[in-house]
Scaffold this motif. Structure first.
Motif, PDB file in Angstrom:
ATOM      1  N   SER A  85      -7.699-112.090 -72.689  1.00  0.00           N
ATOM      2  CA  SER A  85      -6.955-112.907 -71.734  1.00  0.00           C
ATOM      3  C   SER A  85      -6.767-112.252 -70.372  1.00  0.00           C
ATOM      4  O   SER A  85      -6.305-112.900 -69.434  1.00  0.00           O
ATOM      5  N   GLU A  86      -7.101-110.964 -70.239  1.00  0.00           N
ATOM      6  CA  GLU A  86      -6.990-110.312 -68.934  1.00  0.00           C
ATOM      7  C   GLU A  86      -8.036-109.220 -68.810  1.00  0.00           C
ATOM      8  O   GLU A  86      -8.559-108.710 -69.810  1.00  0.00           O
ATOM      9  N   THR A  87      -8.347-108.875 -67.570  1.00  0.00           N
ATOM     10  CA  THR A  87      -9.351-107.848 -67.313  1.00  0.00           C
ATOM     11  C   THR A  87      -8.765-106.457 -67.517  1.00  0.00           C
ATOM     12  O   THR A  87      -7.615-106.193 -67.154  1.00  0.00           O
ATOM     13  N   PHE A  88      -9.558-105.582 -68.090  1.00  0.00           N
ATOM     14  CA  PHE A  88      -9.157-104.180 -68.215  1.00  0.00           C
ATOM     15  C   PHE A  88     -10.388-103.311 -67.997  1.00  0.00           C
ATOM     16  O   PHE A  88     -11.527-103.779 -68.035  1.00  0.00           O
ATOM     17  N   ARG A  89     -10.145-102.037 -67.739  1.00  0.00           N
ATOM     18  CA  ARG A  89     -11.259-101.126 -67.507  1.00  0.00           C
ATOM     19  C   ARG A  89     -11.260-100.006 -68.536  1.00  0.00           C
ATOM     20  O   ARG A  89     -10.219 -99.617 -69.061  1.00  0.00           O
ATOM     21  N   LEU A  90     -12.441 -99.510 -68.811  1.00  0.00           N
ATOM     22  CA  LEU A  90     -12.645 -98.386 -69.706  1.00  0.00           C
ATOM     23  C   LEU A  90     -13.310 -97.271 -68.908  1.00  0.00           C
ATOM     24  O   LEU A  90     -14.187 -97.535 -68.076  1.00  0.00           O
ATOM     25  N   ALA A  91     -12.907 -96.032 -69.151  1.00  0.00           N
ATOM     26  CA  ALA A  91     -13.377 -94.897 -68.360  1.00  0.00           C
ATOM     27  C   ALA A  91     -14.362 -94.059 -69.177  1.00  0.00           C
ATOM     28  O   ALA A  91     -13.942 -93.243 -70.012  1.00  0.00           O
ATOM     29  N   PRO A  92     -15.651 -94.229 -68.966  1.00  0.00           N
ATOM     30  CA  PRO A  92     -16.639 -93.425 -69.697  1.00  0.00           C
ATOM     31  C   PRO A  92     -16.479 -91.926 -69.485  1.00  0.00           C
ATOM     32  O   PRO A  92     -16.780 -91.134 -70.383  1.00  0.00           O
ATOM     33  N   SER A  93     -15.993 -91.528 -68.304  1.00  0.00           N
ATOM     34  CA  SER A  93     -15.854 -90.102 -68.009  1.00  0.00           C
ATOM     35  C   SER A  93     -14.833 -89.420 -68.907  1.00  0.00           C
ATOM     36  O   SER A  93     -14.855 -88.191 -69.068  1.00  0.00           O
ATOM     37  N   LYS A  94     -13.933 -90.208 -69.492  1.00  0.00           N
ATOM     38  CA  LYS A  94     -12.894 -89.645 -70.351  1.00  0.00           C
ATOM     39  C   LYS A  94     -13.230 -89.737 -71.838  1.00  0.00           C
ATOM     40  O   LYS A  94     -12.460 -89.280 -72.677  1.00  0.00           O
TER      41      LYS A  94
END
Length: 229
Positions: A85-94
């Motif tokens: 229902s909402e946009t989120f981000r994932l951090a590959p560097s972590k």
């Protein structure tokens, strides 16, 4: 279900306007660029080095800064039995595992290895569990969604779906809308069109595809495509 994919550099005219929920998630692993995401409740800048997952049940728009080249690896993914229902981000560097997973997707696209790509894409939502706005339907509704997916070529009545859970059609419609954000009819049409996209890419005739996904004829499929896309 993976619907679309690519490693791409977009042109200056690129934008996205989704006035209705798409039913699938756009996933952008951004390599360069500056993009603004806007929905009723969110406004975000999408920046390089992150993977962004956009909602399946929320209207939104995307516009790029044309002064900066926008390149990304993208997937269009039907997240069922999850809804986003909402946009989120994932951090590959972590997360080294997630980084190598994304790079494997990027490589599979570059090599044209679609079989491997589909297998990799099926794992994506496991990285999204626990993120804001990500919800998995109840086991009872998951069974209904599985039934729909396996009977798209047939006529699917509300009575049949309601009987899967022991409810009358009207009550079932209300529950389905609360659980998924759309009516059963909208959901079924959406899934039929998603499967049609995959079959059309196999160079099947429109008439054959229409029959395979439960439309009465090629014209009915064409009208549904025009209305949705």
């Amino acid at each position: 279900m993976l619907l679309e994919f690519g490693n791409t550099v977009v042109d200056d005219k690129w934008f996205v306007e989704e006035p209705l929920p798409t039913g699938f998630c756009r996933i952008y692993y951004i390599h360069s660029g500056d993009v603004t995401y806007q929905s009723e409740n969110q406004k975000l800048r999408l920046l390089p080095g992150y993977a962004y997952v956009m909602p399946s049940v929320t209207p939104y728009s995307l516009h790029r800064n044309v002064e900066v080249e926008f390149s990304c690896t993208y997937l269009h993914l039907d997240p069922s039995p999850y809804f986003v229902s909402e946009t989120f981000r994932l951090a590959p560097s972590k997360d080294p595992l997630f980084y190598h997973y994304l790079e494997s997707i990027r490589a599979a696209i570059a090599q044209g290895n679609t079989e491997m790509l589909h297998k990799l894409a099926d794992l994506f939502m496991t990285f999204c569990e626990g993120q804001p706005g990500v919800r998995r339907v109840s086991p009872e509704f998951e069974a209904v969604l599985t039934f729909i997916a396996s009977h798209l070529h047939e006529k699917i009545s509300l009575r049949t779906l309601g009987e899967q859970m022991g409810y009358n059609p009207n009550y079932f419609i209300d529950l389905f809308r609360k659980e998924t954000g759309v009516s059963p009819h909208q959901y079924i049409i959406r899934r039929r069109l998603q499967k049609a996209i995959l079959l059309l890419r196999e160079n099947r005739s429109v008439t054959e595809v229409a029959e395979a996904v439960g439309f009465s004829d090629a014209n009915s499929l064409a009208r549904a495509f025009k209305a949705q896309f």
